[in-house]
Write a protein that holds these residues in place. Structure first.
Motif, mmCIF file in Angstrom:
data_model
loop_
_atom_site.group_PDB
_atom_site.id
_atom_site.type_symbol
_atom_site.label_atom_id
_atom_site.label_comp_id
_atom_site.label_asym_id
_atom_site.label_seq_id
_atom_site.Cartn_x
_atom_site.Cartn_y
_atom_site.Cartn_z
ATOM 1 N N THR A 272 19.836 8.419 -7.066
ATOM 2 C CA THR A 272 18.609 7.726 -6.692
ATOM 3 C C THR A 272 17.478 8.714 -6.499
ATOM 4 O O THR A 272 17.699 9.860 -6.098
ATOM 5 N N SER A 273 16.264 8.279 -6.812
ATOM 6 C CA SER A 273 15.080 9.127 -6.651
ATOM 7 C C SER A 273 13.850 8.250 -6.453
ATOM 8 O O SER A 273 13.785 7.127 -6.956
ATOM 9 N N ARG B 121 11.674 3.250 -6.120
ATOM 10 C CA ARG B 121 12.699 4.194 -6.545
ATOM 11 C C ARG B 121 13.456 3.711 -7.770
ATOM 12 O O ARG B 121 13.505 2.511 -8.065
ATOM 13 N N TRP C 276 19.989 8.073 0.839
ATOM 14 C CA TRP C 276 18.965 9.001 0.340
ATOM 15 C C TRP C 276 18.228 9.685 1.474
ATOM 16 O O TRP C 276 17.818 10.853 1.365
ATOM 17 N N THR D 274 17.412 3.894 -9.241
ATOM 18 C CA THR D 274 18.803 4.173 -8.904
ATOM 19 C C THR D 274 19.632 3.867 -10.144
ATOM 20 O O THR D 274 19.690 2.722 -10.588
ATOM 21 N N CYS E 39 23.650 4.250 -2.038
ATOM 22 C CA CYS E 39 22.986 5.484 -2.445
ATOM 23 C C CYS E 39 21.526 5.472 -2.016
ATOM 24 O O CYS E 39 20.998 6.473 -1.528
ATOM 25 N N SER E 40 20.866 4.328 -2.177
ATOM 26 C CA SER E 40 19.464 4.215 -1.771
ATOM 27 C C SER E 40 19.305 4.429 -0.275
ATOM 28 O O SER E 40 18.360 5.085 0.182
ATOM 29 N N TYR F 262 19.354 12.557 -5.024
ATOM 30 C CA TYR F 262 20.455 12.268 -4.121
ATOM 31 C C TYR F 262 21.505 11.480 -4.896
ATOM 32 O O TYR F 262 21.174 10.540 -5.623
#
Length: 239
Positions: free
Chosen positions: A80-81, A92, A39, A94, A35-36, A6
């Motif tokens: 982020t993942s 995660r 997600w 980021t 962003c987190s 994302y």
């Protein structure tokens, strides 16, 4: 850069840079946080479960490596993942990249799954967890989540800070990035840092007062302890 993560595109604008045209740490944290949080739009299983159960994700800690500070008008991409997930916690990466794909900030964080009203930890069922996309853990420093303050350190108490409506986000408490904004006011003049750790301990709500305490160690590490209602709300370490 991975195409299945994302991501959000950003730009260093006048409101996100300091007097020297460098991206503020506070603004970088906002990009990471946004962003987190967003997600979840890429995870329909988790999103639906959160909406139906009244749950949310709260940040418990973040560690940041600063590779390069972007400057005014630079175009950035925040990605982020998730690299691990458990019934009550998620982990995660980021990262923030420049327009050439070079990394500017490396971060990892731990989040807690909680009830939105009570703030108490809640478990996510296995069938929902199995829908989460898990990505490889990225290459960066992974330190301890908890920050241990130096023993017998002479912390200096700073002027208290009243929490305003503008500090509060949709979860009903001070947005995580605002702790960074408050703490950076006490950074020693000329203090250079490339590594930041933050431990979030207790959410602060509107009407409370934050009492910052600061300490610069002999080995060049700057600590900020933020207290509210006689309890520690967040601890920051910069070096």
């Amino acid at each position: 850069m991975e195409l299945d993560m994302y991501s959000i595109d950003n730009i260093v604008t006048t409101s996100t840079c300091d007097k020297d045209g460098n991206l503020k740490l506070f603004s970088a944290f906002q990009m990471m946080q946004d962003c987190s949080e967003m997600w979840i739009e890429s995870e329909p299983g988790v999103k639906t479960f959160f909406e139906e159960s009244g749950m949310t994700q709260l940040l418990a800690s973040r560690e940041v490596e600063i590779v390069r500070v972007p400057r005014f008008k630079e175009k950035l991409r925040t990605e982020t993942s998730v690299f691990d997930v458990k019934p009550m916690f998620g982990f995660r990466n980021t990262f923030i990249y420049d327009s050439d794909g070079n990394v500017c900030y490396k971060t990892w964080s731990m989040g807690a799954f909680v009830d939105r009203i009570s703030g108490k930890l809640q478990r996510i069922p296995d069938n929902v967890l199995k829908t989460v996309m898990i990505e490889p853990k990225k290459d960066m420093t992974y330190g301890e989540r908890r920050i241990i303050l130096p023993k017998n350190a002479a912390f200096k108490e700073q002027a208290s800070v009243a929490v305003t409506h503008n500090d509060i986000d949709y979860n009903g408490h001070v947005n995580n990035a605002n702790y960074i904004r408050i703490a950076m006011e006490y950074l020693p003049e000329g203090f250079a840092y490339r590594h930041v750790r933050v431990e979030y301990k207790r959410p602060v709500r509107f009407g409370e007062v934050i009492v910052p305490k600061t300490y610069l160690s002999t080995d060049g590490i700057f600590y900020v302890e933020l207290l509210a209602a006689n309890a520690v709300s967040a601890i920051l370490e910069l070096k």
